[in-house]
Design an enzyme around this catalytic site. Structure first.
Site, PDB file in Angstrom:
ATOM      1  N   ASP A  52       0.808  -1.224   0.000  1.00 24.49           N
ATOM      2  CA  ASP A  52       0.000   0.000   0.000  1.00 24.49           C
ATOM      3  C   ASP A  52       0.840   1.272   0.000  1.00 24.49           C
ATOM      4  OD1 ASP A  52      -2.213  -1.544  -0.126  1.00 24.49           O
ATOM      5  OD2 ASP A  52      -3.188  -0.729   1.665  1.00 24.49           O
ATOM      6  N   ASN A  94      -5.073  -1.958  -4.529  1.00 31.99           N
ATOM      7  CA  ASN A  94      -6.277  -2.078  -3.696  1.00 31.99           C
ATOM      8  C   ASN A  94      -6.071  -1.268  -2.426  1.00 31.99           C
ATOM      9  OD1 ASN A  94      -8.769  -2.865  -2.823  1.00 31.99           O
ATOM     10  ND2 ASN A  94      -8.157  -4.932  -2.230  1.00 31.99           N
ATOM     11  N   ASP A 327     -10.572  -2.300  12.091  1.00 32.34           N
ATOM     12  CA  ASP A 327      -9.552  -3.241  11.619  1.00 32.34           C
ATOM     13  C   ASP A 327      -9.154  -4.225  12.708  1.00 32.34           C
ATOM     14  OD1 ASP A 327      -9.614  -2.217   9.131  1.00 32.34           O
ATOM     15  OD2 ASP A 327      -7.756  -1.059   9.288  1.00 32.34           O
ATOM     16  N   GLU A 355     -11.200  -4.670   2.055  1.00 35.17           N
ATOM     17  CA  GLU A 355     -10.467  -5.447   1.051  1.00 35.17           C
ATOM     18  C   GLU A 355     -11.326  -6.571   0.476  1.00 35.17           C
ATOM     19  OE1 GLU A 355      -9.223  -3.883   3.471  1.00 35.17           O
ATOM     20  OE2 GLU A 355      -7.112  -3.361   3.157  1.00 35.17           O
ATOM     21  N   HIS A 399      -5.077  -9.016   3.700  1.00 37.07           N
ATOM     22  CA  HIS A 399      -4.020  -9.199   4.705  1.00 37.07           C
ATOM     23  C   HIS A 399      -4.561  -9.515   6.090  1.00 37.07           C
ATOM     24  CE1 HIS A 399      -4.324  -4.650   5.769  1.00 37.07           C
ATOM     25  NE2 HIS A 399      -5.330  -4.968   4.998  1.00 37.07           N
ATOM     26  N   ARG A 400      -5.641  -8.834   6.468  1.00 41.12           N
ATOM     27  CA  ARG A 400      -6.139  -9.039   7.840  1.00 41.12           C
ATOM     28  C   ARG A 400      -6.804 -10.405   8.021  1.00 41.12           C
ATOM     29  NH1 ARG A 400      -4.310  -4.872  10.005  1.00 41.12           N
ATOM     30  NH2 ARG A 400      -4.430  -2.881   8.939  1.00 41.12           N
ATOM     31  N   LYS A 432       0.333  -6.329   1.994  1.00 41.74           N
ATOM     32  CA  LYS A 432      -0.370  -5.041   1.968  1.00 41.74           C
ATOM     33  C   LYS A 432       0.068  -4.153   3.124  1.00 41.74           C
ATOM     34  CE  LYS A 432      -4.950  -3.538   0.675  1.00 41.74           C
ATOM     35  NZ  LYS A 432      -5.173  -2.268   1.295  1.00 41.74           N
TER      36      LYS A 432
END
Ligand code: DC
Length: 674
Positions: A52, A94, A327, A355, A399-400, A432
């Site tokens: 990112d 993204n 998040d 995402e 990613h999360r 990311k």
């Protein structure tokens, strides 16, 4: 970074040590944007290096900023509020933290310079709404054209109908993403107009702490944001972005959440130290520490780090409005797997436009490991598994999803004999925000020795074991043990010390005291890189002789066993499956005809510029085979149950594929998604 198709995490039973979190994504990308449009030079320290921020950096370079990368800092020479660029297409992946503020910033720049810019992203980015921002920018007088679907990228910004309409407040909705408000706040200092700008937020502003970060960052770059709660913001006219000279990015609080959680589950003897973040953080996700505390973690904040350990166990189930920490709330969903009852995560509708649709994705993946999950429009209720299952976790390029679900690997800590591995599909998605997340996890996570999978590949010299083993290790993301190199290093040490290959006692003493270190594919003996010397035929011949001594083999056993570490090991040699790793999950015995092997060794030597004779090579390897096969200590024999693979007529790729297929069959995962 793990770039494998999947990564199997063995069952983990604890965490210990120190981990440093990378720079905050939200702060990094805001700092880059402001430094890029400011006048002057900004030295940014602690910047996150990830997909990112790469996207934002590329955009700044396109805009005409000069960037100097130094080991610990990045120097941005700002392009100022009026970049010379008149037309360009920006590809923003993204990265919401790039798409939203750049749309606003470039729209306002275009409005005053007449430039025209296109902004595009990945297909998923083109599904993430930006309409509320587009509406606000159009009302302001900017030209914005969505040329895919209305209200979504891709879009074009260009000169609008006239000067910006600043007389009335700019109205923006705040209930889908706080990034629309942040984007306007970050962009408005670029306006040519000297009038005050007032923004009014419609609807309840979600993720409020991110707007806090935006105003603090603007403050650092010389812009004062006056605010009336979280509904009305005023930027006085005449303020311009000025570089603060130096800007330090704090560690990422959302990234820290995975390790706060891991420590709440598995730091039993001593706290896990998490460096780069403390409770004074300006990031909203630091509130995750309070949520973890409420569930039972002991969190101590120091200046620059957190010490976190397990307190209450099992963890207490939680019922929380997660609006302020969208998040990190995903990490709570994973922590809920270890609670004493049903946890409720509320007010998380914004997960659907991230995402991926994180609400649906999280529900699906938590169920795979055995949890009972109720998915509502804007909540998740999670009841821990009664029976845990080894699961192939899909990550949706998010990613999360990967980082949060990796916590399920700590399942042995629930007790009762539970111990299942977790497979994370497409682990590279963590790039990311934290490319080395799994490396960090594996440095602090522990597993019982028998829980760490081993794939043993044995076979005679020049059978292609080394090539096969290293390709298989790379495909699985596992460590690699070239046990031949261990024997060769002992041989080299014996040659250096002038010890006779017949003096078993002296050789064993020497082997026991070897100062041997492996780093990536290099081998260091007494601190010197001896990788190339070890490949010499004379060293191999001595290795073959000294390895016949049981005392020498015993002395070198621990060095080899120590390679078995998280996430797993591919070991190649003569007795990996039969002696050293008897419990290996898969044992392969690799062979090839002597003519074939002599030719391979010949080509290998010639390619390194070493002259060789194919007949003497063949005679050599046949006599070495005979010695390895006939010795009494660990003779070269296929281990019981070994997969016999004759690769005389197989390409390397075909051999690798055959081993990977056999490996998959022995793993407890559903194989269909891989
Ligand atoms: O695989 P290689 O050629 O690098 O091995 C060098 C010698 O070390 C080989 O002739 C036998 C010995 N060796 C061994 O005895 N046991 C192992 N596991 C690996 C190698």
């Amino acid at each position: 970074m793990f770039t494998t198709r999947f990564l199997d995490i063995p069952p983990l039973n604890g965490v210990a040590g120190t981990v440093r979190v990378p720079g905050s994504k939200s702060i990094s990308n805001r700092a880059l944007l402001l430094a890029g449009f400011a006048s002057g030079t900004t030295v940014i320290e602690g910047l996150l290096h990830s997909d990112d921020t790469r996207v934002m950096l590329d955009a700044l370079v396109q805009l005409g900023c000069r960037i100097e990368a130094e080991p610990d800092r990045l120097i941005v020479h700002g392009a100022g509020a009026r970049p010379a660029l008149r037309s360009a297409t920006f590809f923003l992946g993204n990265a919401g933290t790039a798409m939203r503020p750049l749309t606003a910033a470039l729209a306002i720049v275009a409005a005053s310079t007449g430039a025209s810019f296109e902004l595009r992203g990945t297909p998923r980015m083109h599904e993430r709404p930006i309409g509320d921002l587009v509406d606000a920018l159009r009302a302001l007088g900017c030209g914005v054209e969505c040329f895919g679907r209305e209200g979504y990228p891709p879009l074009r910004v260009s000169a609008g109908s006239g000067p910006l309409a600043l007389a009335a407040p700019i109205r923006v909705r705040g209930d889908v993403s706080s990034q629309f408000l942040s984007a306007l706040l970050l962009a408005l200092p670029l306006r040519a107009d000297a009038a005050d700008a007032v923004i009014e937020v419609e609807g309840e502003l979600i993720s409020k702490p991110y707007v806090e970060i935006t105003s603090k960052l603007l403050g650092a770059f010389g812009i004062d944001v006056e605010r009336d709660g979280t509904q009305r913001f005023r930027l006085r006219g005449g303020q311009t972005l000025r570089s603060p000279g130096r800007f330090a990015v704090e560690g990422d609080a959302s990234s820290a959440s995975y390790f706060i959680a891991a420590a709440a589950i598995g730091a039993i003897e001593a706290p896990l130290r998490i460096e780069g973040i403390d409770s004074a953080s300006i990031q909203g996700d630091i509130a995750f520490a309070d949520a973890a505390r409420a569930m039972g973690a002991q969190v101590e904040s120091h200046s620059g780090w957190l010490d976190v350990r397990r307190g209450r166990w099992p963890l207490a189930a939680i019922d929380l409005d997660c609006n302020a920490l969208p998040d990190a709330a995903m990490t709570l969903a994973a922590l809920a797997l270890f609670a004493d009852g049903t946890s409720h995560l509320r007010n998380i509708a914004s997960w659907r436009v991230k995402e991926t649709d994180r609400l649906a994705a999280m529900a699906r993946e938590l169920r795979k490991v055995g949890a009972t999950v109720e998915e509502g429009d804007d909540f998740l209720s999670i009841t821990p598994p009664t029976i845990w299952r080894a699961a192939s976790i899909a990550t949706y390029d998010d990613h999360r999803m990967a980082m949060a679900m990796s916590l399920a690997a700590f399942n042995p800590l629930v007790g009762g004999g539970t111990s299942v591995p977790m497979r994370i599909l497409d682990p590279r998605c963590v790039g990311k925000t934290w490319p080395d997340y799994f490396e960090a996890l594996f440095t602090v996570a522990t597993a019982s020795r028998e829980a760490i999978p081993v794939l043993a590949i044995d076979g005679p010299t020049a059978s292609g074991k080394g090539t096969l083993a290293s390709a298989v290790a790379a495909a699985l993301g596992y460590r690699l043990l070239d046990s031949g190199a261990v024997y060769r290093a002992a041989a080299k040490a014996a040659l250096d010390a002038g010890i006779d290959a017949d003096d078993g006692r002296a050789l064993a003493d020497l082997a026991a005291a070897l100062d041997l270190r492996f780093d990536a594919d290099r081998c260091f003996l007494d601190g010197d890189d001896v990788s190339d010397t070890l490949r010499l035929e004379e060293v191999g011949a001595v290795a073959s002789r000294i390895s016949a001594w049981p005392m020498v083999r015993a002395a070198l056993l621990d060095v080899q066993l120590a390679f078995r570490s998280v996430p797993g090991l591919v070991a190649d040699g003569r007795d990996m499956g039969s002696v050293v790793f008897r419990d290996a999950e898969l044992k392969v015995f690799l062979t090839a005809g002597p003519a074939e092997r002599a030719e391979r060794r010949y080509k290998q030597l010639i390619s390194k510029g070493i002259s060789a004779n194919i007949d003497s090579l063949r005679a050599d390897l046949e006599s070495r085979d005979a010695r390895d096969r006939n010795r009494s200590a660990s003779p070269l024999v296929p281990a019981e149950g070994a997969l016999m693979l004759d690769n005389s007529a197989l390409s390397v790729e075909a051999s690798v594929e055959a081993v990977l297929v056999a490996w998959q069959e022995r793993r407890p995962f559903d194989r269909s998604p891989v």
